[in-house]
Design an enzyme around this catalytic site. Structure first.
Site, PDB file in Angstrom:
ATOM      1  CG  HIS A 131      -2.206  -0.804   0.952  1.00 30.11           C
ATOM      2  ND1 HIS A 131      -3.114  -0.482  -0.026  1.00 30.11           N
ATOM      3  CD2 HIS A 131      -2.700  -1.920   1.564  1.00 30.11           C
ATOM      4  CE1 HIS A 131      -4.109  -1.338  -0.019  1.00 30.11           C
ATOM      5  NE2 HIS A 131      -3.885  -2.236   0.936  1.00 30.11           N
ATOM      6  CG  ASP A 161      -3.429   5.179  -3.431  1.00 25.60           C
ATOM      7  OD1 ASP A 161      -3.046   4.189  -4.068  1.00 25.60           O
ATOM      8  OD2 ASP A 161      -3.801   5.115  -2.253  1.00 25.60           O
TER       9      ASP A 161
END
Length: 369
Positions: A131, A161
């Site tokens: 992540h 992201d």
């Protein structure tokens, strides 16, 4: 207003954050973004409704079971109608489902196919799960942590992201632009980690070339400071003597006004301490007026609620209210780009899971054998 991407259809199987942010930008620019979601559950981000809503307003939702014959057929029908397909699965997943780039290029050779993944479609890390904090760490964003052995929280913004979402949007637009010349689509491989490495160019370039880093943060008036009322402000004098001199005049530090950058950096801790001590004597509102009047670069450290109430952002039209499909209304951050004085989007609210399945599928032609 005329929207730049009007007439462009984007089929999105990209969930959670990077793909939805990319397609949010494309939707606001006029693209018809159709989310393909799993029946019953949808995008896992739906378990956080406000988060999901912020990224997916203005889109349509179709629910398809891609493990079923009917679901696969309907996705093929969607692909045949699409200008762009965007997916965010692990490398190889779409191919195993029968929807890899090569197969889809045969079905629709004009379509741009965009894959977003953590480490890209090849390389030794391509199958590694991770992540955002791990992407940042690998790409060098936490190099100060590495140097100092620090385990402090690096912050709550998912930079990887957002970076990959931006690169996915840029890649999509570039491929569509080339298609206008060639008539053929492209395959765009977006790696979240590669994007962060790109954003580290001004740090990594000097390292590779044996040159020192441009350490803007070494300036004594570049940082966060506390005011008398406990509120915080930032000063952002990066290297400019012409900003440093009026700051010294304002803070009553005439003996330091003549220091150039190298002299300021050499006395960094002492000067920063003096600046901090003076700023701590007045409330932030007082400093706001004085810093603006002196033309010194600064900014308040805003809470989230302060951001949404900020008069500058309000004047720029950055917050909009739109109607939701359930009859209510919700507030959203607007598209930040302004075209000839006009903001495109947001045009509609957040779609319910599968809300547009019948509408979209009914309008699709059947595939030819």
């Amino acid at each position: 207003m005329s929207l730049p991407l009007a007439g462009i259809r984007v089929i999105s199987l990209a969930e959670q954050y990077p793909g939805p942010y990319a397609t949010l930008l494309l939707s606001d620019l006029g693209a018809d973004v159709i989310l393909v979601e799993r029946p019953g559950a949808g995008d896992p981000a739906r378990q956080f409704p406000a988060f999901h809503g912020a990224l997916n307003r203005g889109k349509r939702s179709v629910a398809l079971d891609l493990k079923s014959v009917e679901g696969k057929l309907n996705l093929r029908r969607l692909v045949a109608s699409a200008d762009v397909l965007m997916e965010g699965f692990r490398p190889g997943t779409m191919a195993r489902l029968g929807f890899g780039h090569e197969a889809m290029a045969e079905l629709n050779p004009r379509m741009v196919y965009v894959s977003i993944s953590g480490f890209g479609q090849d390389g030794p890390y391509r199958d590694r799960p991770a992540h955002d904090i791990s992407y940042q760490a690998l790409a060098g964003f936490l190099f100060r942590h590495a140097e100092q052995g620090s385990v402090e929280d690096p912050g709550s913004i998912a930079i990887g992201d957002l970076s990959s979402g931006m690169f996915a949007a840029v890649g999509t637009l570039a491929a569509l632009f080339e298609r206008a010349r060639t008539g053929e689509g492209k395959y765009v491989d977006v790696s979240m980690t590669d994007g962060l490495v790109s954003w580290m160019s001004v740090m990594l370039g000097p390292v590779m070339n044996g040159a020192p880093l441009a350490d803007i943060g070494a300036e004594p008036a570049y940082g966060v400071f506390k005011c008398a009322d406990g509120r915080l402000l930032t000063l952002s004098i990066a290297h400019e003597d012409w900003f440093w001199r009026p700051l010294c005049e304002l803070l009553g530090m005439p003996d330091a006004a003549g220091f150039n950058r190298s002299e300021r950096v050499a006395r960094g801790d002492a000067l920063r301490g003096k600046v901090a001590a003076v700023l701590a004597t007045r409330d932030r509102t007082d400093w706001a007026q004085k810093l603006d009047a002196a033309g010194i670069p600064w900014g308040p450290v805003n809470s989230l609620s302060e951001v949404t109430a900020d008069p500058h952002f309000r004047a720029r039209g950055l917050f909009r209210e739109v109607a939701d499909g359930n009859g209510g209304r919700s507030h959203h951050v607007a598209q930040p780009l302004i075209f000839s004085g006009e903001h495109p989007g947001p045009r509609s609210g957040v779609p319910g899971l599968g809300e547009h399945t019948e509408q979209v599928l009914r309008a699709l032609p059947e595939l030819k054998d």
